[in-house]
Motif scaffolding. Sequence first.
Motif, PDB file in Angstrom:
ATOM      1  N   ALA A   6       0.829  -1.204   0.000  1.00  0.00           N
ATOM      2  CA  ALA A   6       0.000   0.000   0.000  1.00  0.00           C
ATOM      3  C   ALA A   6       0.863   1.253   0.000  1.00  0.00           C
ATOM      4  O   ALA A   6       0.582   2.230  -0.695  1.00  0.00           O
ATOM      5  CB  ALA A   6      -0.937   0.000   1.213  1.00  0.00           C
ATOM      6  N   ALA A   7       1.937   1.232   0.794  1.00  0.00           N
ATOM      7  CA  ALA A   7       2.839   2.386   0.825  1.00  0.00           C
ATOM      8  C   ALA A   7       3.509   2.582  -0.530  1.00  0.00           C
ATOM      9  O   ALA A   7       3.684   3.718  -0.993  1.00  0.00           O
ATOM     10  CB  ALA A   7       3.891   2.195   1.917  1.00  0.00           C
ATOM     11  N   GLY A   8       3.883   1.481  -1.189  1.00  0.00           N
ATOM     12  CA  GLY A   8       4.498   1.600  -2.505  1.00  0.00           C
ATOM     13  C   GLY A   8       3.555   2.196  -3.530  1.00  0.00           C
ATOM     14  O   GLY A   8       3.934   3.051  -4.328  1.00  0.00           O
ATOM     15  N   ARG A   9       2.296   1.731  -3.480  1.00  0.00           N
ATOM     16  CA  ARG A   9       1.323   2.298  -4.417  1.00  0.00           C
ATOM     17  C   ARG A   9       1.090   3.775  -4.135  1.00  0.00           C
ATOM     18  O   ARG A   9       0.892   4.581  -5.045  1.00  0.00           O
ATOM     19  CB  ARG A   9       0.007   1.513  -4.335  1.00  0.00           C
ATOM     20  N   LEU A 411      -5.361  13.465   1.673  1.00  0.00           N
ATOM     21  CA  LEU A 411      -6.124  12.339   2.203  1.00  0.00           C
ATOM     22  C   LEU A 411      -5.288  11.066   2.244  1.00  0.00           C
ATOM     23  O   LEU A 411      -5.296  10.324   3.240  1.00  0.00           O
ATOM     24  CB  LEU A 411      -7.381  12.122   1.357  1.00  0.00           C
ATOM     25  N   LEU A 412      -4.571  10.788   1.167  1.00  0.00           N
ATOM     26  CA  LEU A 412      -3.779   9.560   1.124  1.00  0.00           C
ATOM     27  C   LEU A 412      -2.629   9.602   2.125  1.00  0.00           C
ATOM     28  O   LEU A 412      -2.306   8.587   2.757  1.00  0.00           O
ATOM     29  CB  LEU A 412      -3.247   9.346  -0.297  1.00  0.00           C
ATOM     30  N   THR A 413      -2.017  10.775   2.282  1.00  0.00           N
ATOM     31  CA  THR A 413      -0.959  10.890   3.290  1.00  0.00           C
ATOM     32  C   THR A 413      -1.517  10.668   4.689  1.00  0.00           C
ATOM     33  O   THR A 413      -0.899   9.987   5.525  1.00  0.00           O
ATOM     34  CB  THR A 413      -0.291  12.264   3.197  1.00  0.00           C
ATOM     35  N   SER A 414      -2.693  11.245   4.965  1.00  0.00           N
ATOM     36  CA  SER A 414      -3.318  11.042   6.280  1.00  0.00           C
ATOM     37  C   SER A 414      -3.657   9.575   6.511  1.00  0.00           C
ATOM     38  O   SER A 414      -3.451   9.037   7.609  1.00  0.00           O
ATOM     39  CB  SER A 414      -4.571  11.907   6.392  1.00  0.00           C
ATOM     40  N   LEU A 415      -4.184   8.907   5.468  1.00  0.00           N
ATOM     41  CA  LEU A 415      -4.515   7.487   5.608  1.00  0.00           C
ATOM     42  C   LEU A 415      -3.266   6.653   5.879  1.00  0.00           C
ATOM     43  O   LEU A 415      -3.300   5.701   6.666  1.00  0.00           O
ATOM     44  CB  LEU A 415      -5.229   6.998   4.341  1.00  0.00           C
ATOM     45  N   LEU A 416      -2.160   6.989   5.217  1.00  0.00           N
ATOM     46  CA  LEU A 416      -0.920   6.249   5.452  1.00  0.00           C
ATOM     47  C   LEU A 416      -0.449   6.438   6.897  1.00  0.00           C
ATOM     48  O   LEU A 416      -0.045   5.468   7.563  1.00  0.00           O
ATOM     49  CB  LEU A 416       0.153   6.718   4.473  1.00  0.00           C
ATOM     50  N   LEU A 417      -0.500   7.663   7.418  1.00  0.00           N
ATOM     51  CA  LEU A 417      -0.082   7.903   8.793  1.00  0.00           C
ATOM     52  C   LEU A 417      -0.995   7.200   9.780  1.00  0.00           C
ATOM     53  O   LEU A 417      -0.528   6.649  10.791  1.00  0.00           O
ATOM     54  CB  LEU A 417      -0.061   9.412   9.064  1.00  0.00           C
ATOM     55  N   VAL A 418      -2.310   7.197   9.509  1.00  0.00           N
ATOM     56  CA  VAL A 418      -3.240   6.485  10.391  1.00  0.00           C
ATOM     57  C   VAL A 418      -2.967   4.990  10.375  1.00  0.00           C
ATOM     58  O   VAL A 418      -3.014   4.317  11.415  1.00  0.00           O
ATOM     59  CB  VAL A 418      -4.695   6.792   9.976  1.00  0.00           C
ATOM     60  N   ALA A 419      -2.657   4.442   9.190  1.00  0.00           N
ATOM     61  CA  ALA A 419      -2.357   3.013   9.099  1.00  0.00           C
ATOM     62  C   ALA A 419      -1.097   2.662   9.896  1.00  0.00           C
ATOM     63  O   ALA A 419      -1.043   1.639  10.599  1.00  0.00           O
ATOM     64  CB  ALA A 419      -2.196   2.605   7.636  1.00  0.00           C
ATOM     65  N   ILE A 420      -0.059   3.506   9.789  1.00  0.00           N
ATOM     66  CA  ILE A 420       1.166   3.256  10.550  1.00  0.00           C
ATOM     67  C   ILE A 420       0.903   3.339  12.052  1.00  0.00           C
ATOM     68  O   ILE A 420       1.370   2.507  12.842  1.00  0.00           O
ATOM     69  CB  ILE A 420       2.258   4.250  10.117  1.00  0.00           C
ATOM     70  N   PHE A 421       0.135   4.347  12.468  1.00  0.00           N
ATOM     71  CA  PHE A 421      -0.188   4.491  13.892  1.00  0.00           C
ATOM     72  C   PHE A 421      -0.999   3.304  14.395  1.00  0.00           C
ATOM     73  O   PHE A 421      -0.744   2.766  15.487  1.00  0.00           O
ATOM     74  CB  PHE A 421      -0.959   5.797  14.106  1.00  0.00           C
ATOM     75  N   THR A 422      -1.984   2.860  13.602  1.00  0.00           N
ATOM     76  CA  THR A 422      -2.806   1.717  14.010  1.00  0.00           C
ATOM     77  C   THR A 422      -1.974   0.448  14.126  1.00  0.00           C
ATOM     78  O   THR A 422      -2.135  -0.342  15.069  1.00  0.00           O
ATOM     79  CB  THR A 422      -3.942   1.515  13.002  1.00  0.00           C
TER      80      THR A 422
END
Length: 451
Positions: A6-9, A411-422
Amino acid sequence: MALREAAGRLVLLLSALAASAVRAGQVPLLAWSSQSSLWSPLAAPHEGHVVTETQLAALLDSALNNGPHNVLLLLQDKLSVEDFTAYGGVFGNKPDSAFPNLENALAAAPSSLVLPSVDWFAASAVPAFLKAKLGIAPLHVDQNTLQELKLNASLPALLLVRLPYTTGSSLMAPKEVLTSNDEILGQVLSALQSEDIPYTAILTALRPSRVVRDVSDLAPEKVGRQLLQKDETLSPLQYPKTGTPKILFWASNFSLSFNKTLYDLTNLTFGNNTPVNVDGSKTTQDFSLLEMKYENVGGNPMTVRFHVRNRRYNVSARFWFSLYLVEVIHGGGPVVNFTATQITAPSNYSFSCVQVSSFPASEALLIPGSDHGWKLTMTNFQFQSYNVTGLRFSYASDCAGFFSPGIWMGLLTSLLLVAIFTYGLHMVMSLKTMDRFDDPKGPTISVPQTE
């Protein structure tokens, strides 16, 4: 593994969005020649028009077909029109200009072409275009090696001179770098003129620069017409031309092309004293027609018609107008049709869009009726055919979606940070302590040794 994919995409998507944003920049292009009448006075577009790759190819193709085949390409790493407005001036009226040699060359040339805004992707393709057109590879030279060259007027030559925007010293101001490049340009032109061989020179850049103009040192009397600015004041086309307008139409670029021949209708359409005839237009409650007739476009008359319908939709409880068909007639040829899609707005609004084109690469809103070879492009398009009040467009319904590239990146940057935090929180909560520990006070275990 899924998180890495997901991070790569996401990285790929952000890179694509950044590339598309960079591509939106423009660079200037200046051309001049020792031969006269290479470009007509109408060849230079009005202020605000962005020259596309097709339009630039048509302008250069005409000059190379009719002009000298000794071409000098001065290619700068970065350049913007702000460089000229900040550090240049009117020809001969600003002693501290950073471009004295360039301004003198343009003023003395029998024919010249000034394009303030060219799509930088189109400008970066100029070397490849010249190489294919002349059939020779570019020869990289500087002001010293050029003096040793012997050119022949009967043989084509493509000379490439690279002009850096920055130098190895970061202490040099942009004006000093531009002045140094202008001195190189002057030496190169002097070497060419000493051989008395006809030539065509082109100055452009690979990428735009960003210059903040400092006007603190400008007196009020010095603020006037600058290099690369235009005097024309264009206004929207209205029907009828006198009296209360019923239809308004505007575009910073309104052009058609057929078989690599460009027909620019911008200056013929917009302004106070344009030759376009709109007497054949009409408006009714359910239908409106904007008919634009031109007496001479490429040696033949041309007619362009916009067909608009107006309907009431019960779901929204209001009338909506939609431009559904564009017709083009050139000379005695057949009627060329373009079916319009998604060009619609409430009747009390206007419709605006950055790009309305039949080119597939630009998310075409115009679909050709058949494979007739015609292409239509309208940049910064705005249209209104109902509830027009004066010469001002009503509130615009834009074709752009709500989610812009910037919003998507956020939005995508926020989603990536939320995924890492989760994921990190899940790992912390998954930690478990041992349920048994060694007792240091208990008896030790002895292991008897046997011989």
